[in-house]
Scaffold this motif. Sequence first.
Motif, PDB file in Angstrom:
ATOM      1  N   ALA A  20     -27.035   8.286  -7.479  1.00  0.00           N
ATOM      2  CA  ALA A  20     -26.588   7.588  -6.272  1.00  0.00           C
ATOM      3  C   ALA A  20     -27.352   6.290  -6.058  1.00  0.00           C
ATOM      4  CB  ALA A  20     -26.736   8.490  -5.047  1.00  0.00           C
ATOM      5  N   GLU A  21     -28.544   6.176  -6.638  1.00  0.00           N
ATOM      6  CA  GLU A  21     -29.307   4.935  -6.503  1.00  0.00           C
ATOM      7  C   GLU A  21     -28.584   3.761  -7.148  1.00  0.00           C
ATOM      8  OE1 GLU A  21     -33.033   5.816  -8.313  1.00  0.00           O
ATOM      9  OE2 GLU A  21     -33.839   6.740  -6.502  1.00  0.00           O
ATOM     10  N   TRP A  22     -27.802   4.020  -8.177  1.00  0.00           N
ATOM     11  CA  TRP A  22     -27.070   2.961  -8.882  1.00  0.00           C
ATOM     12  C   TRP A  22     -25.662   2.785  -8.338  1.00  0.00           C
ATOM     13  CZ3 TRP A  22     -29.239   6.701 -12.546  1.00  0.00           C
ATOM     14  CH2 TRP A  22     -30.506   6.347 -12.941  1.00  0.00           C
ATOM     15  N   GLY A  23     -25.246   3.586  -7.366  1.00  0.00           N
ATOM     16  CA  GLY A  23     -23.927   3.443  -6.785  1.00  0.00           C
ATOM     17  C   GLY A  23     -22.829   4.157  -7.539  1.00  0.00           C
ATOM     18  N   TRP A  24     -23.171   5.158  -8.358  1.00  0.00           N
ATOM     19  CA  TRP A  24     -22.179   5.850  -9.172  1.00  0.00           C
ATOM     20  C   TRP A  24     -21.491   6.977  -8.434  1.00  0.00           C
ATOM     21  CZ3 TRP A  24     -25.180   6.590 -14.389  1.00  0.00           C
ATOM     22  CH2 TRP A  24     -25.399   5.344 -14.953  1.00  0.00           C
ATOM     23  N   SER A  25     -21.886   7.281  -7.216  1.00  0.00           N
ATOM     24  CA  SER A  25     -21.331   8.432  -6.513  1.00  0.00           C
ATOM     25  C   SER A  25     -20.206   8.056  -5.564  1.00  0.00           C
ATOM     26  CB  SER A  25     -22.440   9.127  -5.724  1.00  0.00           C
ATOM     27  OG  SER A  25     -23.386   9.655  -6.611  1.00  0.00           O
ATOM     28  N   LYS A  26     -19.825   6.825  -5.534  1.00  0.00           N
ATOM     29  CA  LYS A  26     -18.758   6.378  -4.635  1.00  0.00           C
ATOM     30  C   LYS A  26     -17.467   6.190  -5.409  1.00  0.00           C
ATOM     31  CE  LYS A  26     -21.848   3.985  -1.496  1.00  0.00           C
ATOM     32  NZ  LYS A  26     -22.164   2.711  -0.864  1.00  0.00           N
ATOM     33  N   GLU A  27     -16.352   6.226  -4.689  1.00  0.00           N
ATOM     34  CA  GLU A  27     -15.069   5.954  -5.312  1.00  0.00           C
ATOM     35  C   GLU A  27     -14.926   4.448  -5.520  1.00  0.00           C
ATOM     36  OE1 GLU A  27     -11.946   7.533  -2.978  1.00  0.00           O
ATOM     37  OE2 GLU A  27     -12.528   9.606  -3.336  1.00  0.00           O
ATOM     38  N   ASN A  28     -14.219   4.083  -6.551  1.00  0.00           N
ATOM     39  CA  ASN A  28     -14.012   2.677  -6.862  1.00  0.00           C
ATOM     40  C   ASN A  28     -12.522   2.372  -6.686  1.00  0.00           C
ATOM     41  OD1 ASN A  28     -13.970   0.103  -7.812  1.00  0.00           O
ATOM     42  ND2 ASN A  28     -14.971   0.554  -9.745  1.00  0.00           N
ATOM     43  N   PRO A  29     -12.115   1.813  -5.537  1.00  0.00           N
ATOM     44  CA  PRO A  29     -10.688   1.563  -5.321  1.00  0.00           C
ATOM     45  C   PRO A  29     -10.104   0.552  -6.298  1.00  0.00           C
ATOM     46  CG  PRO A  29     -11.989   0.717  -3.494  1.00  0.00           C
ATOM     47  CD  PRO A  29     -12.918   1.462  -4.387  1.00  0.00           C
ATOM     48  N   ARG A  30     -10.903  -0.398  -6.762  1.00  0.00           N
ATOM     49  CA  ARG A  30     -10.390  -1.398  -7.708  1.00  0.00           C
ATOM     50  C   ARG A  30      -9.988  -0.725  -9.020  1.00  0.00           C
ATOM     51  NH1 ARG A  30      -9.439  -6.851  -7.056  1.00  0.00           N
ATOM     52  NH2 ARG A  30     -10.745  -6.369  -5.293  1.00  0.00           N
ATOM     53  N   ARG A  73      -0.284  -0.680  -1.161  1.00  0.00           N
ATOM     54  CA  ARG A  73      -0.839  -0.218   0.125  1.00  0.00           C
ATOM     55  C   ARG A  73      -2.356  -0.115   0.036  1.00  0.00           C
ATOM     56  NH1 ARG A  73      -2.407   4.705   2.125  1.00  0.00           N
ATOM     57  NH2 ARG A  73      -2.247   4.923   4.378  1.00  0.00           N
ATOM     58  N   SER A  74      -2.854   0.423  -1.068  1.00  0.00           N
ATOM     59  CA  SER A  74      -4.292   0.549  -1.258  1.00  0.00           C
ATOM     60  C   SER A  74      -4.957  -0.822  -1.305  1.00  0.00           C
ATOM     61  CB  SER A  74      -4.572   1.320  -2.543  1.00  0.00           C
ATOM     62  OG  SER A  74      -5.940   1.339  -2.833  1.00  0.00           O
ATOM     63  N   TRP A  75      -4.336  -1.760  -2.009  1.00  0.00           N
ATOM     64  CA  TRP A  75      -4.893  -3.107  -2.067  1.00  0.00           C
ATOM     65  C   TRP A  75      -4.903  -3.749  -0.687  1.00  0.00           C
ATOM     66  CZ3 TRP A  75      -2.600  -7.831  -0.956  1.00  0.00           C
ATOM     67  CH2 TRP A  75      -3.373  -8.940  -1.260  1.00  0.00           C
ATOM     68  N   TYR A  76      -3.823  -3.568   0.080  1.00  0.00           N
ATOM     69  CA  TYR A  76      -3.726  -4.165   1.412  1.00  0.00           C
ATOM     70  C   TYR A  76      -4.787  -3.589   2.350  1.00  0.00           C
ATOM     71  CZ  TYR A  76      -1.804  -5.485   5.935  1.00  0.00           C
ATOM     72  OH  TYR A  76      -1.649  -5.979   7.201  1.00  0.00           O
ATOM     73  N   LEU A  77      -5.037  -2.283   2.266  1.00  0.00           N
ATOM     74  CA  LEU A  77      -6.001  -1.663   3.162  1.00  0.00           C
ATOM     75  C   LEU A  77      -7.449  -1.970   2.768  1.00  0.00           C
ATOM     76  CD1 LEU A  77      -4.375   1.845   3.730  1.00  0.00           C
ATOM     77  CD2 LEU A  77      -4.465  -0.091   5.312  1.00  0.00           C
ATOM     78  N   HIS A  78      -7.713  -2.196   1.489  1.00  0.00           N
ATOM     79  CA  HIS A  78      -9.078  -2.413   1.033  1.00  0.00           C
ATOM     80  C   HIS A  78      -9.430  -3.878   0.814  1.00  0.00           C
ATOM     81  CE1 HIS A  78      -8.675   1.864  -0.125  1.00  0.00           C
ATOM     82  NE2 HIS A  78      -9.896   1.887   0.338  1.00  0.00           N
ATOM     83  N   ARG A  79      -8.535  -4.799   1.086  1.00  0.00           N
ATOM     84  CA  ARG A  79      -8.812  -6.197   0.745  1.00  0.00           C
ATOM     85  C   ARG A  79      -9.902  -6.796   1.612  1.00  0.00           C
ATOM     86  NH1 ARG A  79      -4.704  -6.845   4.390  1.00  0.00           N
ATOM     87  NH2 ARG A  79      -4.711  -8.773   5.569  1.00  0.00           N
ATOM     88  N   ASN A  80     -10.015  -6.394   2.862  1.00  0.00           N
ATOM     89  CA  ASN A  80     -11.066  -6.930   3.743  1.00  0.00           C
ATOM     90  C   ASN A  80     -11.979  -5.834   4.239  1.00  0.00           C
ATOM     91  OD1 ASN A  80     -10.185  -9.568   3.606  1.00  0.00           O
ATOM     92  ND2 ASN A  80      -8.752  -9.328   5.281  1.00  0.00           N
ATOM     93  N   LYS A  81     -12.142  -4.795   3.450  1.00  0.00           N
ATOM     94  CA  LYS A  81     -12.965  -3.673   3.890  1.00  0.00           C
ATOM     95  C   LYS A  81     -14.436  -4.063   4.025  1.00  0.00           C
ATOM     96  CE  LYS A  81     -13.730   1.157   2.966  1.00  0.00           C
ATOM     97  NZ  LYS A  81     -13.458   2.282   2.083  1.00  0.00           N
ATOM     98  N   ASP A  82     -14.912  -4.979   3.216  1.00  0.00           N
ATOM     99  CA  ASP A  82     -16.322  -5.366   3.270  1.00  0.00           C
ATOM    100  C   ASP A  82     -16.640  -6.178   4.515  1.00  0.00           C
ATOM    101  OD1 ASP A  82     -16.775  -4.120   0.871  1.00  0.00           O
ATOM    102  OD2 ASP A  82     -16.403  -5.932  -0.294  1.00  0.00           O
ATOM    103  N   THR A  83     -15.663  -6.852   5.101  1.00  0.00           N
ATOM    104  CA  THR A  83     -15.935  -7.687   6.265  1.00  0.00           C
ATOM    105  C   THR A  83     -15.786  -6.935   7.577  1.00  0.00           C
ATOM    106  OG1 THR A  83     -13.632  -8.443   6.315  1.00  0.00           O
ATOM    107  CG2 THR A  83     -15.191  -9.752   5.050  1.00  0.00           C
ATOM    108  N   ARG A  84     -15.264  -5.735   7.533  1.00  0.00           N
ATOM    109  CA  ARG A  84     -15.079  -4.979   8.781  1.00  0.00           C
ATOM    110  C   ARG A  84     -16.291  -4.192   9.142  1.00  0.00           C
ATOM    111  NH1 ARG A  84      -8.963  -2.854   7.791  1.00  0.00           N
ATOM    112  NH2 ARG A  84      -8.083  -4.894   7.706  1.00  0.00           N
TER     113      ARG A  84
END
Length: 84
Positions: A20-30, A73-84
């Motif tokens: 998890a320190e390297w970020g491997w435990s998260k889902e990758n929507p891209r 739909r996935s692209w539309y929902l995740h396109r500005n996820k980092d700014t929210r």
Amino acid sequence: MASTEVERHTGVDVEDVPSAEWGWSKENPRLQQIGGVFAGLFLLLMTHGNHQGHVEDYFLIVGAFLLFGYVARSWYLHRNKDTR
């Protein structure tokens, strides 16, 4: 005096999952979106074959467009996820 730093909680405990320190435990929507596009293209490529009827083609085309719709739909929902 108390510290003013906020401790961030990512939802994954590093003691339970060392990677998890390297970020491997998260889902990758891209990566999921790219895989969905390739799967949809593969479904469309399967319409070219040696079958007589076209019922299979209709199911493949509808499945591919449903998959493309999910990716859009996935692209539309995740396109500005980092700014929210």
